[in-house]
Enzyme design. Structure first.
Site, PDB file in Angstrom:
ATOM      1  N   LYS A   1      -9.110 -10.478   2.106  1.00  0.00           N
ATOM      2  CA  LYS A   1      -9.193 -10.215   0.665  1.00  0.00           C
ATOM      3  C   LYS A   1      -8.488 -11.324  -0.114  1.00  0.00           C
ATOM      4  CE  LYS A   1      -6.154  -7.283  -1.411  1.00  0.00           C
ATOM      5  NZ  LYS A   1      -5.509  -7.861  -2.605  1.00  0.00           N
ATOM      6  N   ASN A   2      -7.252 -11.598   0.269  1.00  0.00           N
ATOM      7  CA  ASN A   2      -6.465 -12.539  -0.521  1.00  0.00           C
ATOM      8  C   ASN A   2      -6.994 -13.970  -0.443  1.00  0.00           C
ATOM      9  OD1 ASN A   2      -4.908 -10.449  -1.379  1.00  0.00           O
ATOM     10  ND2 ASN A   2      -3.127 -10.941  -0.107  1.00  0.00           N
TER      11      ASN A   2
ATOM     12  N   CYS B   1       3.143  -4.390 -12.824  1.00  0.00           N
ATOM     13  CA  CYS B   1       2.411  -3.781 -11.721  1.00  0.00           C
ATOM     14  C   CYS B   1       3.368  -2.938 -10.922  1.00  0.00           C
ATOM     15  CB  CYS B   1       1.767  -4.898 -10.915  1.00  0.00           C
ATOM     16  SG  CYS B   1       1.777  -4.703  -9.166  1.00  0.00           S
TER      17      CYS B   1
ATOM     18  N   ARG C   1       6.476  -9.077 -11.396  1.00  0.00           N
ATOM     19  CA  ARG C   1       5.455 -10.060 -11.037  1.00  0.00           C
ATOM     20  C   ARG C   1       4.975 -10.948 -12.185  1.00  0.00           C
ATOM     21  NH1 ARG C   1       1.249  -7.441  -6.848  1.00  0.00           N
ATOM     22  NH2 ARG C   1       1.145  -9.555  -6.110  1.00  0.00           N
ATOM     23  N   PRO C   2       5.831 -11.824 -12.660  1.00  0.00           N
ATOM     24  CA  PRO C   2       5.407 -12.748 -13.722  1.00  0.00           C
ATOM     25  C   PRO C   2       4.468 -13.839 -13.194  1.00  0.00           C
ATOM     26  CG  PRO C   2       7.659 -13.228 -13.037  1.00  0.00           C
ATOM     27  CD  PRO C   2       7.221 -12.025 -12.249  1.00  0.00           C
TER      28      PRO C   2
ATOM     29  N   LEU D   1       5.373 -19.357 -12.860  1.00  0.00           N
ATOM     30  CA  LEU D   1       5.257 -20.529 -11.981  1.00  0.00           C
ATOM     31  C   LEU D   1       3.849 -21.120 -12.015  1.00  0.00           C
ATOM     32  CD1 LEU D   1       7.304 -19.418  -8.832  1.00  0.00           C
ATOM     33  CD2 LEU D   1       8.076 -20.562 -10.904  1.00  0.00           C
TER      34      LEU D   1
ATOM     35  N   ASP E   1       3.240  -7.574   2.774  1.00  0.00           N
ATOM     36  CA  ASP E   1       2.056  -6.703   2.760  1.00  0.00           C
ATOM     37  C   ASP E   1       1.930  -5.839   4.019  1.00  0.00           C
ATOM     38  OD1 ASP E   1       1.356  -7.536   0.262  1.00  0.00           O
ATOM     39  OD2 ASP E   1      -0.306  -8.810   0.887  1.00  0.00           O
TER      40      ASP E   1
ATOM     41  N   ARG F   1      -9.521  -1.091  -2.814  1.00  0.00           N
ATOM     42  CA  ARG F   1      -9.324  -2.457  -3.286  1.00  0.00           C
ATOM     43  C   ARG F   1      -9.151  -3.405  -2.111  1.00  0.00           C
ATOM     44  NH1 ARG F   1      -4.342  -3.161  -6.276  1.00  0.00           N
ATOM     45  NH2 ARG F   1      -5.070  -5.254  -5.875  1.00  0.00           N
TER      46      ARG F   1
HETATM   47  C1  UD1 Z   1       0.101 -12.806  -3.025  1.00  0.00           C
HETATM   48  C2  UD1 Z   1      -0.805 -11.761  -2.435  1.00  0.00           C
HETATM   49  C3  UD1 Z   1      -0.046 -10.460  -2.249  1.00  0.00           C
HETATM   50  C4  UD1 Z   1       1.228 -10.712  -1.451  1.00  0.00           C
HETATM   51  C5  UD1 Z   1       2.042 -11.839  -2.051  1.00  0.00           C
HETATM   52  C6  UD1 Z   1       3.246 -12.232  -1.225  1.00  0.00           C
HETATM   53  C7  UD1 Z   1      -2.993 -12.340  -3.358  1.00  0.00           C
HETATM   54  C8  UD1 Z   1      -4.114 -11.925  -4.258  1.00  0.00           C
HETATM   55  N1  UD1 Z   1      -1.935 -11.535  -3.339  1.00  0.00           N
HETATM   56  O1  UD1 Z   1       0.482 -12.318  -4.316  1.00  0.00           O
HETATM   57  O2  UD1 Z   1      -0.884  -9.546  -1.550  1.00  0.00           O
HETATM   58  O3  UD1 Z   1       2.019  -9.528  -1.464  1.00  0.00           O
HETATM   59  O4  UD1 Z   1       1.222 -13.013  -2.205  1.00  0.00           O
HETATM   60  O5  UD1 Z   1       2.860 -12.588   0.067  1.00  0.00           O
HETATM   61  O6  UD1 Z   1      -3.067 -13.324  -2.646  1.00  0.00           O
HETATM   62  N2  UD1 Z   1       6.640 -14.890  -8.923  1.00  0.00           N
HETATM   63  C9  UD1 Z   1       7.225 -15.323 -10.095  1.00  0.00           C
HETATM   64  N3  UD1 Z   1       6.517 -16.125 -10.926  1.00  0.00           N
HETATM   65  C10 UD1 Z   1       5.248 -16.523 -10.632  1.00  0.00           C
HETATM   66  C11 UD1 Z   1       4.653 -16.082  -9.436  1.00  0.00           C
HETATM   67  C12 UD1 Z   1       5.368 -15.267  -8.594  1.00  0.00           C
HETATM   68  O7  UD1 Z   1       8.350 -14.976 -10.387  1.00  0.00           O
HETATM   69  O8  UD1 Z   1       4.663 -17.248 -11.433  1.00  0.00           O
HETATM   70  C13 UD1 Z   1       7.397 -14.048  -7.972  1.00  0.00           C
HETATM   71  C14 UD1 Z   1       6.807 -12.663  -7.780  1.00  0.00           C
HETATM   72  O9  UD1 Z   1       7.250 -11.753  -8.757  1.00  0.00           O
HETATM   73  C15 UD1 Z   1       7.324 -12.327  -6.382  1.00  0.00           C
HETATM   74  C16 UD1 Z   1       7.326 -13.685  -5.656  1.00  0.00           C
HETATM   75  O10 UD1 Z   1       7.321 -14.658  -6.688  1.00  0.00           O
HETATM   76  O11 UD1 Z   1       8.651 -11.849  -6.454  1.00  0.00           O
HETATM   77  C17 UD1 Z   1       6.168 -13.926  -4.714  1.00  0.00           C
HETATM   78  O12 UD1 Z   1       4.955 -13.688  -5.396  1.00  0.00           O
HETATM   79  P1  UD1 Z   1       3.616 -14.484  -5.045  1.00  0.00           P
HETATM   80  O13 UD1 Z   1       3.753 -15.148  -3.726  1.00  0.00           O
HETATM   81  O14 UD1 Z   1       3.223 -15.276  -6.225  1.00  0.00           O
HETATM   82  O15 UD1 Z   1       2.621 -13.282  -4.888  1.00  0.00           O
HETATM   83  P2  UD1 Z   1       1.146 -13.251  -5.404  1.00  0.00           P
HETATM   84  O16 UD1 Z   1       0.515 -14.586  -5.321  1.00  0.00           O
HETATM   85  O17 UD1 Z   1       1.111 -12.485  -6.690  1.00  0.00           O
END
Ligand code: UD1
Length: 422
Positions: A22-23, A118, A123-124, A127, A309, A401
């Site tokens: 999925k991801n 969420c 989850r901002p 970055l 996950d 999902r």
């Molecule tokens: C992806 C996966 C999700 C998985 C996660 C971590 C997809 C669609 N989803 O989510 O299933 O649980 O990786 O392996 O691929 N963060 C910030 N700012 C940002 C982005 C992230 O602060 O701009 C923080 C998040 O709140 C979290 C951490 O960074 O604490 C890791 O998040 P991230 O790796 O970005 O997860 P996703 O890409 O959302």
């Protein structure tokens, strides 16, 4: 809303086919926006998140055809006719933010609704935005939307170091960088197999990328990308989820298409807990012999560490292990919402901040429980397979999902599971 009814009925045995990730699919699909040539994905999973991404891409002007019973996605984006990703679609799925980088890279502008909060934490997306800003994008936040423009109409070379590892931000930046003028170096990049898969697909489309799978990725921007056909990598989270079945029920399960390198840290924990895990020609086989599972400690980390996950599913499995297990969640705050539901089934769990302590009990008992997010919902179904009596999991739309045909797959192993339509 549908519910799922599960009855524990002893050991499960057999084979289970693992779908495409999925991801990975959710980042490969937006890559269609980078080119006016066709992009075709094979081994696509059949999930509601894929339908949501299809809807989003169509709203931007892409053509998306679902072929071979949904396993093939034939996409084409001759032109992006609408550069706004609307709140009504983005709020359904955070991965929608992944259209930002490609639209900005191809046409120099994009407007994307900010995904809301969420259930598993704040989850901002800061970055994602900072990495694109480093490549020359100007960002303006107005009325819940990010308005992005590339200065001079095209992104440019840059060196950007992520302050911490983010999968989504790495994907957005990587896609955007393929069409930049100059060289982009991404440091402290995520190393997940889904990133490697994306880089391989982009390379098939003509991108120049080095270093994916390591923490430094170097992208030499090109003027345009072409079409490609790409198979989606195996879903390591679906794989890990089903590898856990013998922990709950006993028996032997072979996960077809599984490869140990996708789940090495996780497989090590299963081994420590007393399951036997082996690579076969067709996939990964897991067996639980006579003995009980043993308690293990788990700390979630970015790849190649133990995946967040799989934390909920592992916690459910440890509820009936011998001894005390400590699970530490370091990626997301508030990702223990399955714990109170497992308590309803007789588990002993104490949660303090990002740490959960699980004291093994002899048996779980069936109960009515509620799914709060995707991984939590499957953990409750697995727990139901081990529990005495009947478990009814409500709010299973989360499940659809991310897990393709879960009842069908589990029933083929001998599980008593059915969906109650409402
Ligand atoms: C992806 C996966 C999700 C998985 C996660 C971590 C997809 C669609 N989803 O989510 O299933 O649980 O990786 O392996 O691929 N963060 C910030 N700012 C940002 C982005 C992230 O602060 O701009 C923080 C998040 O709140 C979290 C951490 O960074 O604490 C890791 O998040 P991230 O790796 O970005 O997860 P996703 O890409 O959302």
């Amino acid at each position: 809303m549908d519910q799922i009814l599960v009855r524990g009925n002893g050991p499960l045995n057999g084979q289970i086919a693992i779908a495409g990730a999925k991801n990975a699919a959710l980042t490969l699909m937006p890559a269609t926006l980078l080119t006016d040539q066709p992009l075709t994905l094979t081994n696509a999973p059949r999930l509601s998140d894929i339908a949501t991404m299809t809807q989003l891409l169509r709203s931007l002007g892409s053509e998306v055809a679902s072929l071979a019973d949904g396993k093939v996605l034939a996409m084409s984006s001759a032109a992006i006719t609408n550069h706004t990703a609307d709140y009504d679609i983005v709020r359904k799925m955070r991965a929608s933010i992944l259209v930002l980088g490609p639209m900005l890279a191809r046409d120099g502008h994009a407007i994307v609704s900010l995904p809301g909060g969420c259930a598993i934490g704040a989850r901002p997306v800061d970055l994602h935005l900072k990495a694109l800003e480093a490549m020359g994008a100007e960002m303006d936040l107005r009325e819940g939307y990010v308005h992005a423009k590339a200065a001079g109409g095209r992104l440019k070379g840059a060196v950007y170091e992520f302050p911490f590892v983010s999968v989504g931000a790495t994907e957005n930046a990587l896609m955007a960088a393929t069409l930049a003028r100059g060289t982009v170096v991404l440091k402290n990049a995520a190393r997940e197999p889904e990133i490697v898969d994306l880089a391989q697909c982009l390379r098939r489309m003509g991108a120049q990328i080095e270093g994916e799978g390591t923490s430094t990725i170097t992208i030499q921007g090109v003027d345009s990308l072409g079409g490609a056909t790409h198979p989606v990598v195996t879903d390591r989270i679906e794989l890990g989820t089903y590898m856990l079945i013998p922990a709950f029920t006993g028996g032997t399960v072979e996960c077809l298409g599984g490869r140990l390198e996708l789940v090495a840290a996780f497989a090590e924990k299963l081994d420590e807990a007393g399951l036997s895990v082996s690579q076969t020609a067709a996939g990964i086989q897991v067996t639980r012999g006579g003995g009980d599972m043993r308690a293990v400690n788990v700390r979630t980390e970015p790849f190649p560490g133990f995946p967040t996950d799989l934390q909920a599913q592992m916690m459910a499995a440890l509820c009936t292990a011998q001894g005390v297990s400590v699970l530490e969640e370091t990626i997301f705050e508030n990702r223990f919402m399955h714990a109170p539901e497992l308590l309803r089934m007789g588990a002993k769990i104490d949660v303090h901040g990002g740490t959960a302590t699980v004291t093994g009990v002899k048996n779980l008992r069936g109960a009515r429980v509620m799914a709060t997010d995707l991984r939590a919902s499957v953990s409750l179904i697995l727990a139901g397979l081990a529990a005495e009596g009947e478990t009814v999991v409500s709010r299973v739309y989360h499940l659809d999902r991310g897990y393709e045909r879960v009842e069908e797959k589990l029933r083929a192993l001998g599980a008593q599971i059915e969906r109650i339509k409402e």
